[in-house]
Design a protein around this motif. Structure first.
Motif, PDB file in Angstrom:
ATOM      1  N   ARG A  98      49.364  41.554  49.833  1.00  0.00           N
ATOM      2  CA  ARG A  98      48.715  42.530  48.955  1.00  0.00           C
ATOM      3  C   ARG A  98      47.330  42.056  48.526  1.00  0.00           C
ATOM      4  O   ARG A  98      46.374  42.833  48.512  1.00  0.00           O
ATOM      5  CB  ARG A  98      49.559  42.765  47.699  1.00  0.00           C
ATOM      6  N   ILE A  99      47.221  40.782  48.168  1.00  0.00           N
ATOM      7  CA  ILE A  99      45.929  40.241  47.735  1.00  0.00           C
ATOM      8  C   ILE A  99      44.937  40.251  48.897  1.00  0.00           C
ATOM      9  O   ILE A  99      43.786  40.657  48.749  1.00  0.00           O
ATOM     10  CB  ILE A  99      46.098  38.818  47.174  1.00  0.00           C
ATOM     11  N   SER A 100      45.387  39.829  50.064  1.00  0.00           N
ATOM     12  CA  SER A 100      44.529  39.824  51.248  1.00  0.00           C
ATOM     13  C   SER A 100      44.060  41.238  51.584  1.00  0.00           C
ATOM     14  O   SER A 100      42.873  41.455  51.868  1.00  0.00           O
ATOM     15  CB  SER A 100      45.299  39.216  52.425  1.00  0.00           C
ATOM     16  N   ASP A 101      44.972  42.211  51.528  1.00  0.00           N
ATOM     17  CA  ASP A 101      44.605  43.604  51.792  1.00  0.00           C
ATOM     18  C   ASP A 101      43.610  44.127  50.755  1.00  0.00           C
ATOM     19  O   ASP A 101      42.679  44.849  51.093  1.00  0.00           O
ATOM     20  CB  ASP A 101      45.848  44.498  51.809  1.00  0.00           C
ATOM     21  N   ALA A 102      43.801  43.731  49.496  1.00  0.00           N
ATOM     22  CA  ALA A 102      42.892  44.171  48.428  1.00  0.00           C
ATOM     23  C   ALA A 102      41.478  43.646  48.679  1.00  0.00           C
ATOM     24  O   ALA A 102      40.498  44.382  48.500  1.00  0.00           O
ATOM     25  CB  ALA A 102      43.402  43.696  47.075  1.00  0.00           C
ATOM     26  N   ILE A 103      41.379  42.409  49.096  1.00  0.00           N
ATOM     27  CA  ILE A 103      40.065  41.820  49.378  1.00  0.00           C
ATOM     28  C   ILE A 103      39.402  42.552  50.537  1.00  0.00           C
ATOM     29  O   ILE A 103      38.234  42.924  50.483  1.00  0.00           O
ATOM     30  CB  ILE A 103      40.188  40.310  49.656  1.00  0.00           C
ATOM     31  N   ARG A 104      40.168  42.788  51.608  1.00  0.00           N
ATOM     32  CA  ARG A 104      39.626  43.498  52.772  1.00  0.00           C
ATOM     33  C   ARG A 104      39.249  44.939  52.439  1.00  0.00           C
ATOM     34  O   ARG A 104      38.219  45.439  52.879  1.00  0.00           O
ATOM     35  CB  ARG A 104      40.616  43.471  53.924  1.00  0.00           C
ATOM     36  N   CYS A 105      40.085  45.628  51.656  1.00  0.00           N
ATOM     37  CA  CYS A 105      39.801  47.021  51.286  1.00  0.00           C
ATOM     38  C   CYS A 105      38.532  47.140  50.447  1.00  0.00           C
ATOM     39  O   CYS A 105      37.877  48.177  50.460  1.00  0.00           O
ATOM     40  CB  CYS A 105      40.987  47.621  50.530  1.00  0.00           C
ATOM     41  N   ALA A 106      38.205  46.096  49.722  1.00  0.00           N
ATOM     42  CA  ALA A 106      36.978  46.093  48.910  1.00  0.00           C
ATOM     43  C   ALA A 106      35.788  45.586  49.718  1.00  0.00           C
ATOM     44  O   ALA A 106      34.734  45.300  49.155  1.00  0.00           O
ATOM     45  CB  ALA A 106      37.181  45.241  47.664  1.00  0.00           C
ATOM     46  N   GLY A 107      35.964  45.446  51.022  1.00  0.00           N
ATOM     47  CA  GLY A 107      34.861  45.011  51.870  1.00  0.00           C
ATOM     48  C   GLY A 107      34.648  43.516  51.875  1.00  0.00           C
ATOM     49  O   GLY A 107      33.622  43.034  52.333  1.00  0.00           O
ATOM     50  N   ARG A 143      30.541  45.732  45.485  1.00  0.00           N
ATOM     51  CA  ARG A 143      31.942  46.126  45.713  1.00  0.00           C
ATOM     52  C   ARG A 143      32.908  45.403  44.777  1.00  0.00           C
ATOM     53  O   ARG A 143      34.121  45.515  44.924  1.00  0.00           O
ATOM     54  CB  ARG A 143      32.320  45.843  47.160  1.00  0.00           C
ATOM     55  N   LEU A 144      32.399  44.668  43.794  1.00  0.00           N
ATOM     56  CA  LEU A 144      33.279  43.918  42.903  1.00  0.00           C
ATOM     57  C   LEU A 144      34.159  44.821  42.047  1.00  0.00           C
ATOM     58  O   LEU A 144      35.306  44.495  41.758  1.00  0.00           O
ATOM     59  CB  LEU A 144      32.481  42.958  42.026  1.00  0.00           C
ATOM     60  N   HIS A 145      33.636  45.983  41.648  1.00  0.00           N
ATOM     61  CA  HIS A 145      34.473  46.915  40.882  1.00  0.00           C
ATOM     62  C   HIS A 145      35.634  47.404  41.747  1.00  0.00           C
ATOM     63  O   HIS A 145      36.775  47.504  41.277  1.00  0.00           O
ATOM     64  CB  HIS A 145      33.661  48.094  40.363  1.00  0.00           C
ATOM     65  N   ALA A 146      35.358  47.688  43.015  1.00  0.00           N
ATOM     66  CA  ALA A 146      36.418  48.103  43.939  1.00  0.00           C
ATOM     67  C   ALA A 146      37.434  46.979  44.119  1.00  0.00           C
ATOM     68  O   ALA A 146      38.646  47.231  44.214  1.00  0.00           O
ATOM     69  CB  ALA A 146      35.824  48.508  45.286  1.00  0.00           C
ATOM     70  N   ASP A 205      23.885  41.641  47.886  1.00  0.00           N
ATOM     71  CA  ASP A 205      24.203  40.268  47.523  1.00  0.00           C
ATOM     72  C   ASP A 205      25.689  40.008  47.738  1.00  0.00           C
ATOM     73  O   ASP A 205      26.538  40.805  47.353  1.00  0.00           O
ATOM     74  CB  ASP A 205      23.823  40.052  46.062  1.00  0.00           C
ATOM     75  N   VAL A 206      26.015  38.880  48.349  1.00  0.00           N
ATOM     76  CA  VAL A 206      27.411  38.507  48.582  1.00  0.00           C
ATOM     77  C   VAL A 206      27.779  37.397  47.611  1.00  0.00           C
ATOM     78  O   VAL A 206      27.036  36.433  47.445  1.00  0.00           O
ATOM     79  CB  VAL A 206      27.620  38.045  50.048  1.00  0.00           C
ATOM     80  N   ARG A 207      28.917  37.544  46.957  1.00  0.00           N
ATOM     81  CA  ARG A 207      29.372  36.576  45.962  1.00  0.00           C
ATOM     82  C   ARG A 207      30.618  35.845  46.455  1.00  0.00           C
ATOM     83  O   ARG A 207      31.497  36.450  47.052  1.00  0.00           O
ATOM     84  CB  ARG A 207      29.754  37.284  44.662  1.00  0.00           C
ATOM     85  N   PRO A 208      30.690  34.550  46.166  1.00  0.00           N
ATOM     86  CA  PRO A 208      31.930  33.831  46.466  1.00  0.00           C
ATOM     87  C   PRO A 208      32.997  34.231  45.448  1.00  0.00           C
ATOM     88  O   PRO A 208      32.686  34.512  44.283  1.00  0.00           O
ATOM     89  CB  PRO A 208      31.547  32.359  46.309  1.00  0.00           C
ATOM     90  N   ILE A 209      34.224  34.268  45.886  1.00  0.00           N
ATOM     91  CA  ILE A 209      35.359  34.599  45.021  1.00  0.00           C
ATOM     92  C   ILE A 209      36.395  33.512  45.200  1.00  0.00           C
ATOM     93  O   ILE A 209      36.756  33.165  46.334  1.00  0.00           O
ATOM     94  CB  ILE A 209      35.966  35.955  45.408  1.00  0.00           C
ATOM     95  N   HIS A 210      36.854  32.962  44.105  1.00  0.00           N
ATOM     96  CA  HIS A 210      37.900  31.944  44.146  1.00  0.00           C
ATOM     97  C   HIS A 210      39.072  32.429  43.308  1.00  0.00           C
ATOM     98  O   HIS A 210      38.907  32.669  42.109  1.00  0.00           O
ATOM     99  CB  HIS A 210      37.393  30.604  43.612  1.00  0.00           C
TER     100      HIS A 210
END
Length: 99
Positions: free
Chosen positions: A4-13, A37-40, A73-78
């Motif tokens: 689910r988390i992986s799909d959420a990340i991919r769905c938000a681009g 796309r952070l809001h998504a 701009d691309v942001r790292p997410i941890h």
């Protein structure tokens, strides 16, 4: 939950760059996503039933509110995910080293 988390990340681009398991107790995910796309991403993560702490939600909202839709701009997410369950620790046998 991991799917689910992986799909959420991919769905938000976004894109998952790396991950590490800590037994069956926790998971660290390193990803990146466009700031626009952070809001998504926040919405998609909320749909997974993942419980984000208030500091994480505030930071995602702050970043998504401060950008325009045209920002590339691309942001790292941890993400550090702690699994809450009654299972015992996962034991992974270490193979013997010859010699």
């Amino acid at each position: 939950m991991i799917a689910r988390i992986s799909d959420a990340i991919r769905c938000a681009g976004g894109c998952v760059l790396d991950f590490r398991f800590f037994s069956n107790l926790a998971l660290f995910i390193e990803a990146e996503a466009a700031t626009a796309r952070l809001h998504a991403l926040l919405t998609a993560l909320a749909a997974t039933e993942l419980k984000l702490d208030s500091r994480s939600i505030a930071k995602l909202r702050e970043l998504s509110a401060s950008c325009s839709q045209e920002m590339q701009d691309v942001r790292p997410i941890h993400l550090f995910v702690t699994f809450i369950h009654g299972d015992p620790d996962l034991r992974i046998p270490v193979p013997a080293i010859p010699g």
